[in-house]
Design a protein around this motif. Structure first.
Motif, mmCIF file in Angstrom:
data_model
loop_
_atom_site.group_PDB
_atom_site.id
_atom_site.type_symbol
_atom_site.label_atom_id
_atom_site.label_comp_id
_atom_site.label_asym_id
_atom_site.label_seq_id
_atom_site.Cartn_x
_atom_site.Cartn_y
_atom_site.Cartn_z
ATOM 1 N N GLY A 132 0.788 -1.227 0.000
ATOM 2 C CA GLY A 132 0.000 0.000 0.000
ATOM 3 C C GLY A 132 0.816 1.269 0.000
ATOM 4 O O GLY A 132 0.263 2.355 0.110
ATOM 5 N N VAL A 133 2.156 1.201 -0.142
ATOM 6 C CA VAL A 133 3.024 2.383 -0.122
ATOM 7 C C VAL A 133 3.598 2.593 -1.507
ATOM 8 O O VAL A 133 4.220 1.688 -2.078
ATOM 9 C CB VAL A 133 4.153 2.218 0.918
ATOM 10 N N LEU A 134 3.383 3.807 -2.079
ATOM 11 C CA LEU A 134 4.003 4.142 -3.360
ATOM 12 C C LEU A 134 5.468 4.501 -3.170
ATOM 13 O O LEU A 134 6.316 4.117 -3.971
ATOM 14 C CB LEU A 134 3.260 5.318 -4.005
ATOM 15 N N GLY A 135 5.776 5.248 -2.110
ATOM 16 C CA GLY A 135 7.145 5.662 -1.860
ATOM 17 C C GLY A 135 7.183 7.093 -1.358
ATOM 18 O O GLY A 135 6.162 7.769 -1.205
ATOM 19 N N LYS A 136 8.373 7.563 -1.062
ATOM 20 C CA LYS A 136 8.541 8.958 -0.674
ATOM 21 C C LYS A 136 8.547 9.825 -1.931
ATOM 22 O O LYS A 136 8.936 9.377 -3.019
ATOM 23 C CB LYS A 136 9.831 9.138 0.115
ATOM 24 N N VAL A 137 8.146 11.096 -1.763
ATOM 25 C CA VAL A 137 7.989 11.991 -2.902
ATOM 26 C C VAL A 137 9.287 12.095 -3.686
ATOM 27 O O VAL A 137 9.299 12.076 -4.914
ATOM 28 C CB VAL A 137 7.513 13.377 -2.407
ATOM 29 N N GLY A 138 10.427 12.183 -2.989
ATOM 30 C CA GLY A 138 11.701 12.340 -3.678
ATOM 31 C C GLY A 138 12.093 11.146 -4.527
ATOM 32 O O GLY A 138 12.941 11.273 -5.409
ATOM 33 N N HIS A 139 11.497 9.969 -4.276
ATOM 34 C CA HIS A 139 11.841 8.763 -5.028
ATOM 35 C C HIS A 139 10.849 8.465 -6.141
ATOM 36 O O HIS A 139 11.055 7.518 -6.893
ATOM 37 C CB HIS A 139 11.914 7.565 -4.082
ATOM 38 N N ILE A 190 3.881 8.627 0.352
ATOM 39 C CA ILE A 190 2.608 8.565 -0.371
ATOM 40 C C ILE A 190 2.064 7.145 -0.246
ATOM 41 O O ILE A 190 2.748 6.175 -0.574
ATOM 42 C CB ILE A 190 2.790 8.938 -1.858
ATOM 43 N N THR A 191 0.832 7.028 0.257
ATOM 44 C CA THR A 191 0.184 5.725 0.413
ATOM 45 C C THR A 191 -1.052 5.669 -0.457
ATOM 46 O O THR A 191 -1.607 6.694 -0.838
ATOM 47 C CB THR A 191 -0.187 5.460 1.874
ATOM 48 N N ARG A 192 -1.496 4.440 -0.733
ATOM 49 C CA ARG A 192 -2.697 4.272 -1.559
ATOM 50 C C ARG A 192 -3.978 4.454 -0.756
ATOM 51 O O ARG A 192 -5.012 4.747 -1.326
ATOM 52 C CB ARG A 192 -2.697 2.886 -2.213
ATOM 53 N N VAL A 229 2.721 11.885 6.045
ATOM 54 C CA VAL A 229 2.149 10.942 5.080
ATOM 55 C C VAL A 229 1.058 11.639 4.290
ATOM 56 O O VAL A 229 0.497 12.652 4.727
ATOM 57 C CB VAL A 229 1.583 9.690 5.781
ATOM 58 N N MET A 230 0.757 11.092 3.104
ATOM 59 C CA MET A 230 -0.294 11.641 2.251
ATOM 60 C C MET A 230 -0.984 10.476 1.541
ATOM 61 O O MET A 230 -0.394 9.846 0.666
ATOM 62 C CB MET A 230 0.288 12.622 1.231
ATOM 63 N N PRO A 231 -2.228 10.143 1.933
ATOM 64 C CA PRO A 231 -2.938 9.049 1.249
ATOM 65 C C PRO A 231 -3.560 9.514 -0.056
ATOM 66 O O PRO A 231 -4.081 10.631 -0.160
ATOM 67 C CB PRO A 231 -4.012 8.650 2.268
ATOM 68 N N LEU A 232 -3.506 8.662 -1.078
ATOM 69 C CA LEU A 232 -4.040 9.006 -2.400
ATOM 70 C C LEU A 232 -5.541 9.170 -2.385
ATOM 71 O O LEU A 232 -6.086 9.992 -3.121
ATOM 72 C CB LEU A 232 -3.655 7.906 -3.398
ATOM 73 N N ASP A 233 -6.230 8.380 -1.512
ATOM 74 C CA ASP A 233 -7.689 8.444 -1.557
ATOM 75 C C ASP A 233 -8.247 9.702 -0.923
ATOM 76 O O ASP A 233 -9.461 9.879 -0.864
ATOM 77 C CB ASP A 233 -8.307 7.207 -0.896
ATOM 78 N N THR A 234 -7.398 10.595 -0.414
ATOM 79 C CA THR A 234 -7.857 11.880 0.100
ATOM 80 C C THR A 234 -7.459 13.047 -0.803
ATOM 81 O O THR A 234 -7.634 14.199 -0.416
ATOM 82 C CB THR A 234 -7.301 12.123 1.505
#
Length: 1613
Positions: free
Chosen positions: A1342-1349, A1374-1376, A1394-1399
């Motif tokens: 459920g983790v995309l990665g850190k913004v810098g990566h 960034i999480t899903r 953290v920043m979830p995509l569904d928000t």
């Protein structure tokens, strides 16, 4: 009289003795979980054996049954343990020791106050507050208990204090929860006893006399967690905070959870009813069982109990009835009381060295010795307020942290107190004076830092004792005479004392009893320690004085003013009260240096070095002698080399288009180009300021500004160029009419900053010969203008609100420049369609929040509704309008009732139901739906709001499952009753009425008897009614057999009637009437074999014989077998035939035969009871064939036998192609295709009939081509006349041309891919830029990665400026989903962002750059603008990454330089278009508001930032394309081909194996027998039995209601 008295005395004594010896034991029988029983047994005088015997009698336990007897803490009873049981003990009768309790057991306990209550009653009140709120000290008592409980934890010790102030979950409560060892019922009983200290308590029913309190081993600074001592603080704390407490605990050794409840209300009730006050019960239950929590104000307890599952041990103290003043304090002063708690437990949280921040290496080793302790505070209030969570480790401003942070040096010592053998460890911390202030920390409530406060704070077993402070010890005093530090140094240190429990404290742990007295005794020995070791030198006063002198010399930063001259009044000081008095001195001492009047000094002033002479030193204040001070002022005379600094600017017009003062020019005339020179006083051109030594080079620049009517229209900066100097290109945007002013300024750098060296004094006066005032600065204040527009925040589009909620937004009144402005009668009016208008007065603030009434619309089909919103100030500002989207709410808006019985009723609102009087409406269920039409999941909280009007107490468990209580319909008919189900908070309900009708009587049955008249009586109360009915014959109920069949028959006779196989049978008769079965009789039959009945053909031949093509079949002998197994010879030989066809055996009609022959005569030596077939020719084509032998019995019956055979190739005789090759056509041509005779030919070894053979042959075949005369003048490709080919399994393949084998080709392909992959890997490692942000969450679900990566940026300048612009978001994970984000948030204790995509919501698509409208450019943009997000390259998850960076970067634009950025923004704004943030490739930023310049808008150097990585080089992608899909797919296809060929060969070998052939023959034989059995059984059932039964049933009944009858045959032998 004396005799009576004596009798009474004896009687009283005996009664007391009986009460003492009485022992009642309560036994819970849990052997049957569905029927738990409880018995009270009087066991006085019994031993364990007697008790077991009586136990078996009372609970009816048989002698073979196994059981276990345990106490409530699961200790198994034996002979000795039973003897120690006390009166009132509860025991369990279980199947196993760890059996779960399905029903809670109630155990009575007694907690009479201990005698310490009287002994220690002289202690003063626990909460003596000394001017502070004592609530933190009450909470500290509960934390003390948790620290003691978790002392032996091997992992993290977790203590959490939850402030549950959310009224929707129940009444206010304070919960203290830990993961400690937990408590058994006995320990819980001990906790309830007031003043039962750890020295006198007994924690087990079976404790030995030797068990007792064991003092922990000494540890550094006594951090042993042994701080739960007296049996007082916990009770005092819970009843100070609230009026009731519930202790919930589970120990490691027990599977049960124990609950104890103490409340003020319960005490008062017992006192009123004259019951035993100190007597209550402990509830023992299984984990997670909250069935006894039925009150709505206990919802939070259900959540707490449901979290018990999976925990090994824990204790939770739940305090309810919290005082209102405490609730207010805990909410409003959260920071203050958490800081005090962090102060109390500072060294338990941070380790023995405390919160050392500036020197991490100091405490790394020692602090790691202690287990990690997490003390977390959670404040939960009613939504929408979010929970406030604070870990005490995160508190950085408690006093101990301040003392440690401000300390510059420490002095450690130890004190040994005799004869108590108590140990005291002490630390003194020095807080130096730095320049202009003391660094001694100041308490929040203190007016000054140190003042008269005592020096030492005192800690007992590592825990602060807050009301004991010790001012000083005897060896602190300042000696007289000698070289000593100044007196003020003795007020610059703080201290802390650590003691063990041999020094007594009060039971409330607020004060020591006599610590200061014992420290000042002569017997107390003080020793100076270094790194924990005692020093050899024993005079601690000398050590202390020397340490203080060193601290003053090394750490205090003061200036000593010497040689006082006079006191003057200064006229040059602007502040009137600071003009007098000023003391003048001729000398100062700063550190080890002295400065005197008349001395020549070198001054660093604005990076320039100047020489000057000191006149005097000045110090403000009434000083008459030498004095120490943090600094003063010095008056000097400087000799400044003014010829070396910029003096004036020289302007040149290279194209001779000079503009003079007050020129008049047409609009649009170009200004420039301009060349500027900076001249010093000698008239020399200069581009930098000369410096001394290795000082940094100071470059000069020129700034050009053009101002139009007070507004700046051009702002440019020119750097020096060796070719052009300071040069400005043409300025072409002077198009507006009016006056323009040109400003030219020389600057040290673009930011116009002057850096000066840090000096010790403030220069008060400077005399510069010939210096005149060069400019004058006037300060003005700009006020907002008149109102121009309304601005709404947030400016989201579209604006959405959930139905049922009010619309909230902020409104601001702006002037034309965008500033918030105020004015009279600025009343903002908001009109939402369908709602009354709302007004807000912004006259004094210029801004406010608009809150409308709740919007309640009727939502249809879950679709959102659109409303218009208008906002204006009447007769002042134009109206602002937008569209509001009202979304369906998630609240409950619809209820549906249904009955899930056979009728499956769905009840609508206000429905009228006709139901049987006295009946029950059962299986009634409900469902809840929100406005979106989605079903609402039922939770205990929602279910608790369901109310019905026909039942009082509702079962929460049933309501959570959606089930409602049954409805009992009244017994009186024709009376309507109203019923309603409602959802409490949302005004959602469904009602219905039930009308009961008369009772119908059905199911009256007469059991037996002859037909005739019967009388039926109905009685209701005193009324009697009769009915006469006539009884007739009923439905068919039984089958009877009229005549008995023969029980022994031959099979030949049975074939015509019943069955065809010999054996024992049972004939069972069954009937059916109106689809109901009718039982019948059964008959046993025996069928004998018939020797004249043919049943099968038996064929014998050589089964090992081969069948070569065109050969001769072996001899087949066919026997006709009878029913009894003997051969039959009565058939004519012409009746039997042999058939042969190509293919597999078939059922039914045989295919057309290519061989049909009659049998041969038997030879002399052959049996006469068989038919023979010999000398039959085998077909010439190899393949599968079937031989069938048939016997025709009569016209209707035929017996046959099929035998599958495999005709194989004969002896190999030739090598030939699979198919004849076509006739080649060749010509004398250079083209090899026109000279090719054959290609792609496969040759096989064959027999004389063309059948492939020789599959077991392998070798080499030499192929040559010869003409008709036998000469080999034709060549193969390559110029050779002969070619060798491999013979594999009897065949060779001649290809078109000579190619490499598939194995070699596959190897070459593998080698090619490996080489290119390795080359791509090396290129990838050579990437010049890599993101340096550590990524600890990589690979988690459920983790995309850190913004810098997540992205690459190819251009270095773009990567630099974009990485700086979003530097705060570069390490954001960034999480899903929100669930994954919350998990990371909790795991990192809120540290990781953290920043979830569904928000995240972003508008789909991509808008063009601001200068593009309708696909056309409004102007030619300077500086190559591009959206910054379009420069990002996403290696993975492209769609998700586009959403993330669209959310983070927005419409940020990247442009070449600052000049282009400002020009671009200006042109965009002139077209009435908002301009987003602009970044330049040179590292500048222009905000969306137009602001630029300053440190915050300039990117730092690239090597100080964490940048985006660079993508792989283009060569890498080229290699990946070479490797790509084509080669990989070819390799995969080649591998698949090889696997398929291998599978095919294996399968063919398996099919050719003898076992497979034999099994196939057996299967065909069995299929044939099965077909014959099915045909015979079908004829028997259809023809024989059905007719026979129908005749017999007609004789028993008229046959008018007869539907069908049938028979079943069971074979019994």
């Amino acid at each position: 009289m004396s005799k009576q008295s004596g009798c009474a005395s004896v009687f009283a004594s005996s009664s007391a003795q009986e009460r003492k010896n009485r022992r009642n034991i309560t036994v819970y029988d849990y052997r049957n979980q569905n029927n738990v029983t409880k018995k009270l047994m009087e066991t006085s005088g019994w031993d364990f054996n007697v008790f077991l015997g009586r136990l078996r009698q009372v609970f009816a336990i048989n002698s073979q049954e196994l059981f276990v007897l345990t106490t409530t803490d699961r200790t198994v009873l034996d002979y000795d343990k039973f003897r120690k049981l006390q009166d009132g003990t509860t025991v369990y009768l279980l199947q196993t020791k760890n059996q779960a309790l399905q029903v809670a057991a109630v155990e009575e306990i007694t907690f009479m106050p201990h005698y310490d209550t009287l002994i220690r009653s002289g202690m003063y009140e626990y909460y003596a507050s000394e001017g502070q709120n004592p609530l933190p000290y009450a909470l500290a008592e509960l934390i003390d208990n948790s620290l003691s409980a978790t002392a032996k934890n091997k992992g993290t010790r977790t203590i959490e204090i939850q402030m549950m102030f959310n009224e929707t979950l129940g009444k206010p409560a304070v919960i203290v929860l830990d993961n400690g060892c937990g408590m058994t019922p006995q320990k819980l009983n001990n906790w309830a006893v007031y003043r039962l200290s750890k020295f006198t308590r007994q924690n087990s029913l079976f404790a030995s006399n030797e068990e007792g309190y064991v003092r922990p081993k000494p540890v550094h600074r006594s951090l042993n967690s042994d701080i739960s001592f007296f049996g007082v603080g916990g009770k005092q704390a819970v009843f100070y905070i609230g009026t009731s407490t519930m202790i919930i605990s589970k120990s490691v050794a027990s599977p049960d959870v124990h609950e104890l409840v103490l409340s003020k209300e319960d005490f008062e009730r017992k006192e009123k009813n004259k019951e035993e006050i100190y007597k209550t019960t402990i509830r023992n239950r299984k984990p997670g069982d909250f069935s006894h929590m039925n009150k709505t104000n206990e919802l939070f307890l259900r959540d707490l109990i449901s979290e018990e599952l999976g925990k090994g041990s824990f204790t939770a103290v739940v305090i309810t009835g919290v005082q209102p003043d405490h609730i207010k304090y805990l909410k409003q002063d959260f920071q203050e009381w958490t800081r005090r708690l962090a102060h109390i437990y500072h060294y338990y949280i941070h380790g023995v060295n405390g919160n050392v921040r500036d020197n991490p290496g100091t405490s790394s080793s020692t602090n790691s010795e202690l287990p990690k302790i997490d003390i977390q505070i959670t404040l939960r209030e009613k939504p929408p307020k979010i929970p406030h969570v604070m870990n005490l480790r995160e508190v950085e401003d408690d006093m101990q942290s301040r003392y440690i942070d401000a300390a510059a040096d420490t002095f450690e010592f130890k004190a040994s107190i005799e004869p108590d053998r108590g140990t005291v460890e002490g630390i003194l911390r020095y807080h130096p004076f730095l320049y202009d202030k003391e660094t001694y920390p100041k308490e929040p409530s203190a007016k000054e830092a140190r003042g008269n406060r005592p020096i030492f704070e005192c800690f007992w077993n590592g825990r602060l004792i807050p009301y004991t402070r010790i001012n000083e010890l005897d060896w602190f005093a300042r000696p007289r005479g000698g070289d000593l530090p100044p007196p003020e140094c003795y007020s610059r240190f703080s201290g802390v004392l650590f003691t063990d429990d041999k020094l007594e404290v009060s039971t409330n742990k607020l004060t020591f009893t006599d610590l200061e007295l014992k420290l000042k005794k002569k017997e107390t020995i003080f020793t100076y320690t270094v790194n924990g070791q005692k020093s050899v030198r024993s005079d601690i006063q000398k050590e202390f004085t020397q340490w203080l002198k060193n601290c003053h010399a090394r750490l205090d930063k003061q200036v000593k003013f010497l040689c006082y001259k006079e006191t003057i009044t200064r006229a040059d000081v602007a502040v009137k009260k600071m003009k007098h008095p000023w003391a003048t001195f001729s000398t100062i001492e700063c550190g080890s240096k002295m400065y005197k009047a008349g001395q020549l000094v070198s001054i660093c002033f604005y990076v320039l070095f100047y020489n000057g002479r000191v006149i005097r030193f000045l110090l403000y204040g009434d000083h008459k002698e030498d004095a120490f001070a943090t600094g003063g002022e010095v008056e000097i005379t400087l000799q400044l080399e003014v010829i070396l600094i910029p003096h004036r600017l020289q302007l040149y017009w290279p194209e001779n288009n000079c503009w003079s003062q007050n020129d008049v020019r047409p609009a649009g005339t170009q200004l420039g180009p301009l060349r500027i020179e900076i001249l010093n006083k000698k008239g020399e051109s200069m581009s930098r300021i000369p410096t001394v030594g290795k000082a940094e080079v100071i470059k000069l620049s020129v700034k050009l500004r053009v101002v139009h009517h007070g507004k700046e229209s051009v702002n440019l900066v020119a750097q020096y160029s060796s070719k052009w100097g300071f040069w400005f290109n043409k300025i072409e945007n002077l198009t507006k009419l009016g006056n323009y002013t040109l400003f030219l300024n020389a600057m040290i750098n673009e930011r116009n900053e002057m850096f000066v060296s840090l000096m010790i004094f403030i220069l008060s006066k400077m005399t510069l010969p010939g210096l005149k005032k060069a400019k004058q600065t006037i300060k003005i204040s700009l006020l907002p203008g008149p109102p121009h527009s309304l601005h709404v925040k947030p400016d989201d589009s579209p604006v959405t609100v959930e139905n049922g909620n009010p619309l909230k937004f902020n409104v601001e009144i702006h002037d034309e420049a965008g500033n918030i402005t105020v004015g009279p009668k600025h009343v903002v009016r908001c009109q939402v369609q369908g709602l009354p208008p709302v007004t807000i007065d912004c006259s004094s603030t210029g801004a406010g929040q608009v809150v409308t009434k709740p919007i309640n619309l009727k939502i249809f089909n879950g679709e959102s509704q659109k409303l218009k919103v208008q906002l204006n100030i009447p007769r002042s500002i134009p109206m602002v309008a937008w569209e509001l989207t009202v979304m369906p709410s998630t609240r409950v808006c619809l209820m549906e009732l249904c009955s899930q019985d056979d009728k499956k009723l769905v009840l609508t609102n206000n429905e009228r139901i006709d139901w049987l009087a006295g009946g029950v409406l059962e299986n009634l269920f409900y469902k809840l739906y929100n406005e979106s039409g989605k079903e609402v999941a039922l939770t205990p909280e929602i279910a608790s709001r369901i109310k019905v009007n026909w039942a009082g107490d509702l079962c929460i468990e049933d309501l959570v499952q959606g089930k409602l209580p049954d409805v009992q319909v009244p017994q009186r008919a024709q009376e309507a009753h109203f019923y309603q189900v409602s959802y409490q908070d949302q005004s959602v309900s469904v009602s219905f009425k039930i009308t009961s009708h008369s009772v119908s009587v059905a199911g009256v049955c007469f059991q037996g008897g002859a037909p005739g008249s019967r009388e039926i009586s109905f009685i209701y109360g005193t009324f009697v009614g009769t009915v006469i009915v006539k009884l007739t014959a009923g439905d068919p109920a039984e089958l009877k057999l009229i005549s008995q069949p023969d029980q022994v028959i031959k099979s030949s006779a049975a074939c015509s009637s019943l069955m065809c196989f010999t054996g024992h049978y049972q004939l069972m008769f069954r009937g059916s009437f109106n689809h109901k079965p009718i039982p019948g009789p059964s008959v046993s039959l025996t069928v004998l074999p018939d020797p004249n009945k043919p049943v099968s053909l038996s064929v014998e031949y050589d089964t090992n014989a081969r069948f070569p093509a065109k050969g001769t079949f072996p001899v087949f002998s066919v026997t006709v077998v009878s029913d009894e197994g003997s051969p039959i010879t009565t058939f004519n030989p012409a009746a039997i035939s042999m058939f042969l066809w190509e293919g597999v055996p078939t059922r039914g009609t045989s295919p057309v035969s290519n061989l049909s022959d009659r049998c041969s005569k038997p030879l002399e030596n052959e049996k006469k009871d068989c038919f023979y077939f010999r000398d039959k020719e085998i077909p010439e084509q190899a393949g599968k064939y079937t031989i069938q032998f048939s016997l025709r019995i009569d016209e209707a019956r035929v017996l046959d036998k099929q035998i599958p055979i495999n005709v194989v190739a004969n002896q190999p005789v030739k090598l030939g192609p699979d198919s004849p090759p076509p006739c080649p056509v060749v010509s004398n041509s250079k083209d090899i295709a026109d000279r090719t005779l054959m290609e792609n030919m496969t040759l096989r070894i064959m027999d004389a009939h063309g059948n492939p053979t020789g599959q077991d042959l392998n070798g080499m075949v030499v192929v040559s081509i010869k003409n008709s005369s036998g000469e080999s003048d034709l060549l193969f490709e390559g110029g050779i006349n002969r070619h060798r080919f491999n013979l594999v399994e009897g065949k060779i393949h001649i290809p078109v041309s000579k190619h490499a084998s598939s194995d070699k080709l596959a190897a070459d392909i593998d080698r090619f891919i490996k080489e290119k992959t390795a080359e791509a890997g090396e290129i990838l490692k050579m990437s010049k830029r890599v993101c340096s942000i550590p990524h600890h969450f990589r690979g988690q679900q459920g983790v995309l990665g850190k913004v810098g990566h997540l992205a690459y940026v190819e251009d270095d300048a773009a990567a630099w400026v974009i990485s700086w612009h979003i530097s705060g978001d570069m390490d954001c994970v960034i999480t899903r989903s929100t669930e994954t984000a919350m998990r990371i948030y909790k795991d990192t204790q809120g540290i990781q962002q953290v920043m979830p995509l569904d928000t995240i919501f972003v508008f789909p698509g991509s808008r063009p750059l601001p200068h593009i409208r309708g696909g056309q450019a409004l102007f030619d943009p300077p500086g190559n603008p591009v959206y910054a997000r379009e420069l990002l390259i996403f290696p993975n998850n492209k769609m998700e990454c586009e959403i993330v960076f669209k959310n983070i970067l927005g419409d940020t634009i990247l442009i070449d330089n600052l000049e282009s950025g400002n020009n671009y923004r200006k042109l965009v704004v002139q077209n009435k278009i908002p301009c987003p943030t602009i970044l330049t490739r040179q590292g500048q930023r222009i905000s969306a508001k137009g602001k630029f310049g300053g440190a915050q808008n300039k990117a730092p150097p690239m090597n100080t930032l964490r940048l985006f990585g660079s993508p792989p080089p283009h060569r890498y992608h080229a290699l990946k394309e070479q490797i790509g899909d084509l080669v990989s797919q070819y390799q995969l296809a080649l591998k698949k081909k090889e696997e398929t060929e291998k599978e095919r060969e294996d399968h063919l070998k398996m099919l050719k194996s003898p076992d497979t052939q034999k099994k196939k023959e057996q299967m065909d034989e069995q299929k044939k027998q099965l077909e014959m059995i099915e045909r015979q059984l079908g004829r028997f059932v259809n023809l024989g039995v059905r007719a026979f039964l129908k005749c017999n049933i007609k004789s028993l009944h008229d046959g008018s209601d007869l539907k069908y009858a049938d028979a079943h045959i069971l074979r019994t032998g």
